[in-house]
Design an enzyme around this catalytic site. Structure first.
Site, PDB file in Angstrom:
ATOM      1  N   ASP A  22       0.847  -1.208   0.000  1.00 22.64           N
ATOM      2  CA  ASP A  22       0.000   0.000   0.000  1.00 22.64           C
ATOM      3  C   ASP A  22       0.878   1.252   0.000  1.00 22.64           C
ATOM      4  O   ASP A  22       0.828   2.059   0.919  1.00 22.64           O
ATOM      5  CB  ASP A  22      -0.962  -0.002   1.210  1.00 22.64           C
ATOM      6  CG  ASP A  22      -0.240   0.092   2.548  1.00 22.64           C
ATOM      7  OD1 ASP A  22       0.930  -0.326   2.635  1.00 22.64           O
ATOM      8  OD2 ASP A  22      -0.844   0.605   3.518  1.00 22.64           O
ATOM      9  N   ASP A  77       6.841   1.058   1.927  1.00 17.82           N
ATOM     10  CA  ASP A  77       6.487   0.084   0.878  1.00 17.82           C
ATOM     11  C   ASP A  77       7.312   0.368  -0.375  1.00 17.82           C
ATOM     12  O   ASP A  77       7.766  -0.569  -1.050  1.00 17.82           O
ATOM     13  CB  ASP A  77       5.012   0.215   0.478  1.00 17.82           C
ATOM     14  CG  ASP A  77       4.056   0.019   1.625  1.00 17.82           C
ATOM     15  OD1 ASP A  77       3.513  -1.079   1.786  1.00 17.82           O
ATOM     16  OD2 ASP A  77       3.858   0.989   2.378  1.00 17.82           O
ATOM     17  N   ASN A 131      -2.411   3.012   3.366  1.00 15.25           N
ATOM     18  CA  ASN A 131      -1.840   4.307   3.757  1.00 15.25           C
ATOM     19  C   ASN A 131      -2.656   5.470   3.195  1.00 15.25           C
ATOM     20  O   ASN A 131      -2.830   6.490   3.851  1.00 15.25           O
ATOM     21  CB  ASN A 131      -0.388   4.407   3.306  1.00 15.25           C
ATOM     22  CG  ASN A 131       0.534   3.587   4.188  1.00 15.25           C
ATOM     23  OD1 ASN A 131       0.353   3.553   5.404  1.00 15.25           O
ATOM     24  ND2 ASN A 131       1.502   2.921   3.594  1.00 15.25           N
ATOM     25  N   THR A 180       2.898  -6.038   2.866  1.00 15.48           N
ATOM     26  CA  THR A 180       3.374  -4.876   3.629  1.00 15.48           C
ATOM     27  C   THR A 180       2.272  -3.838   3.841  1.00 15.48           C
ATOM     28  O   THR A 180       2.562  -2.684   4.148  1.00 15.48           O
ATOM     29  CB  THR A 180       4.594  -4.228   2.921  1.00 15.48           C
ATOM     30  OG1 THR A 180       4.181  -3.768   1.633  1.00 15.48           O
ATOM     31  CG2 THR A 180       5.756  -5.193   2.789  1.00 15.48           C
ATOM     32  N   PHE A 201      -0.704  -0.221  12.614  1.00 15.97           N
ATOM     33  CA  PHE A 201      -1.594   0.246  11.542  1.00 15.97           C
ATOM     34  C   PHE A 201      -2.097  -0.865  10.605  1.00 15.97           C
ATOM     35  O   PHE A 201      -3.308  -0.985  10.365  1.00 15.97           O
ATOM     36  CB  PHE A 201      -0.890   1.351  10.733  1.00 15.97           C
ATOM     37  CG  PHE A 201      -1.701   1.876   9.585  1.00 15.97           C
ATOM     38  CD1 PHE A 201      -2.714   2.800   9.787  1.00 15.97           C
ATOM     39  CD2 PHE A 201      -1.472   1.434   8.283  1.00 15.97           C
ATOM     40  CE1 PHE A 201      -3.472   3.283   8.726  1.00 15.97           C
ATOM     41  CE2 PHE A 201      -2.226   1.914   7.219  1.00 15.97           C
ATOM     42  CZ  PHE A 201      -3.230   2.839   7.445  1.00 15.97           C
ATOM     43  N   ASN A 202      -1.191  -1.667  10.026  1.00 16.51           N
ATOM     44  CA  ASN A 202      -1.623  -2.655   9.021  1.00 16.51           C
ATOM     45  C   ASN A 202      -2.649  -3.629   9.587  1.00 16.51           C
ATOM     46  O   ASN A 202      -3.595  -4.023   8.901  1.00 16.51           O
ATOM     47  CB  ASN A 202      -0.426  -3.466   8.494  1.00 16.51           C
ATOM     48  CG  ASN A 202       0.454  -2.655   7.572  1.00 16.51           C
ATOM     49  OD1 ASN A 202       0.037  -1.625   7.044  1.00 16.51           O
ATOM     50  ND2 ASN A 202       1.687  -3.101   7.384  1.00 16.51           N
ATOM     51  N   HIS A 251       9.939   0.193   8.222  1.00 22.34           N
ATOM     52  CA  HIS A 251       9.251  -1.074   8.506  1.00 22.34           C
ATOM     53  C   HIS A 251       9.283  -2.084   7.352  1.00 22.34           C
ATOM     54  O   HIS A 251       9.788  -3.196   7.493  1.00 22.34           O
ATOM     55  CB  HIS A 251       7.770  -0.806   8.817  1.00 22.34           C
ATOM     56  CG  HIS A 251       7.512   0.264   9.811  1.00 22.34           C
ATOM     57  ND1 HIS A 251       7.635   0.062  11.170  1.00 22.34           N
ATOM     58  CD2 HIS A 251       7.105   1.555   9.670  1.00 22.34           C
ATOM     59  CE1 HIS A 251       7.309   1.170  11.810  1.00 22.34           C
ATOM     60  NE2 HIS A 251       6.985   2.096  10.923  1.00 22.34           N
ATOM     61  N   ASP A 252       8.634  -1.704   6.245  1.00 21.62           N
ATOM     62  CA  ASP A 252       8.289  -2.709   5.227  1.00 21.62           C
ATOM     63  C   ASP A 252       9.480  -3.408   4.557  1.00 21.62           C
ATOM     64  O   ASP A 252       9.384  -4.614   4.256  1.00 21.62           O
ATOM     65  CB  ASP A 252       7.389  -2.074   4.150  1.00 21.62           C
ATOM     66  CG  ASP A 252       6.027  -1.678   4.705  1.00 21.62           C
ATOM     67  OD1 ASP A 252       5.636  -2.214   5.757  1.00 21.62           O
ATOM     68  OD2 ASP A 252       5.352  -0.835   4.080  1.00 21.62           O
TER      69      ASP A 252
HETATM   70  C1  BDR Z   1       2.970   0.115   8.567  1.00 24.65           C
HETATM   71  O1  BDR Z   1       1.908   1.026   8.303  1.00 24.65           O
HETATM   72  C2  BDR Z   1       2.192   1.815   7.174  1.00 24.65           C
HETATM   73  O2  BDR Z   1       2.006   3.168   7.446  1.00 24.65           O
HETATM   74  C3  BDR Z   1       3.600   1.497   6.752  1.00 24.65           C
HETATM   75  O3  BDR Z   1       3.686   1.474   5.342  1.00 24.65           O
HETATM   76  C4  BDR Z   1       3.858   0.131   7.361  1.00 24.65           C
HETATM   77  O4  BDR Z   1       3.455  -0.900   6.476  1.00 24.65           O
HETATM   78  C5  BDR Z   1       3.610   0.521   9.876  1.00 24.65           C
HETATM   79  O5  BDR Z   1       2.652   0.542  10.897  1.00 24.65           O
HETATM   80 CA    CA Z   2       2.879  -0.470   4.148  1.00 25.03          CA
END
Ligand code: BDR
Ligand code: CA
Length: 315
Positions: free
Chosen positions: A10, A15, A40, A129, A171-172, A245-246
């Site tokens: 996303d 990402d 996102n 991701t 979040f994800n 993160h991703d």
């Molecule tokens: C995740 O949420 C998104 O904002 C980032 O791309 C990552 O996948 C982190 O919480």
């Molecule tokens: Ca992401």
């Protein structure tokens, strides 16, 4: 032999780096296609950004498939507060070029199903991701693909670390906890990178500078958008840089020696209340629950960034 991946994403700044890292490591990773989910920003925005990133890498031939625009059960939640209105805003204000290509006709969920069914058994790795809506929909429509997958590598969740969208949830997972729960209960061979590991991978000022100076033409653009991405986390949490993160998922596929983790039972809380969307791991095996995921907890952040810089420089 290179690992064949479908990258479900996303984009999103991190990402975008995951996509570029995968494209920059052809000896290790073969990108079969990008499947995109709303997360996102809206699906329209995340699809546009995936196409933008491919154009940046001069890899417009890689197919992009649009997937689910909203979660299975709940209303959509997006993260413009982190990623900007476009989902891929830059510090300079100059957005990545408008893509000349468009997404393919096929729905992302059908692409995932067809690709896994048409490939040799256990030869395809799915990397996720973003919110897990596309993955859950594919598993629900075609449960046979769960065992046919080689593995599923997820960025999502927070085990010992607090959440970023609620005190408990990452979040994800929070965007589509029902999808996440069904995926973790699916029996797929899962490896998960939650905040416990990704918070160790921060884009410090020195690393940002190194991306800008040592990762070639692509690195300059990436540094500009990561400079924007850093701003929210640095001011919100007082950190020395946002966690990247991703790309942890793809980096692990390229070089598994960068990370360590253990098999354990992971559940996703879908009950209403403060723990909605929380991921719970049975860290000390205090229950009889069977482990369902390799939970990554440790990693070498210097080597992680060195890998990213080296691979981006080749694009
Ligand atoms: C995740 O949420 C998104 O904002 C980032 O791309 C990552 O996948 C982190 O919480
Ligand atoms: Ca992401």
């Amino acid at each position: 032999m290179a690992t064949k991946i479908i990258l479900d994403c996303d984009p999103g700044h991190d990402d975008a780096v995951a996509i570029l890292l995968a494209l920059g490591a052809p000896a290790h990773i073969e990108v079969l296609g990008l499947t995109v989910v709303g997360g996102n920003v809206s699906l329209q925005g995340t699809v546009t950004n995936a196409l933008r990133v491919l154009m940046l890498a001069n890899r417009e031939e890689v197919a992009v498939y649009a997937g689910c625009p909203r979660p299975l059960v709940r209303e959509m939640v997006t993260a413009e507060h982190v990623h900007g209105e476009s989902g891929l805003d830059t510090a300079s204000g100059e957005l990545l070029a408008v893509p000349k290509t468009t997404a393919r006709e096929k729905h992302a969920v059908n692409y995932i199903i067809d690709t896994i069914r048409q490939s040799e058994s256990k030869s395809v790795t799915l990397v996720a991701t973003g919110p897990l809506t596309n993955v859950a929909a594919a598993f629900a429509m075609a449960p046979d693909i769960v065992d046919e997958l080689k593995q599923l590598v997820i960025m999502g969740g927070a085990f010992h670390e607090p959440g970023n969208i609620t005190p408990a949830a990452e979040f994800n997972i929070y965007v589509d906890p029902h999808a996440a729960r069904s995926v973790f209960e699916s029996g797929a061979a899962i490896t998960v990178f939650g905040f416990d590991i990704t918070h160790q991978m921060r884009i410090t000022p020195a690393r940002l500078k190194s991306i800008q100076n040592n990762a070639g033409r692509t690195g300059k653009v990436v540094a500009d958008f990561l400079d924007f991405f850093n701003q929210y986390d640095m001011s919100k949490y007082g950190w020395d840089g946002a966690p990247l993160h991703d790309p942890c998922t793809v980096a692990w596929l390229i070089d598994p020696t960068l990370f360590e983790g253990s098999q354990m039972a992971v559940t996703v809380d879908t009950t209403d209340g403060p723990n909605f969307g929380r991921t719970v791991a049975d860290w000390y095996a205090v229950t009889e629950q069977k482990p369902n995921a390799l939970v990554i907890s440790h990693g070498d952040s210097d080597r992680f960034f060195e890998l990213i810089i080296k691979r981006l420089a080749t694009l």
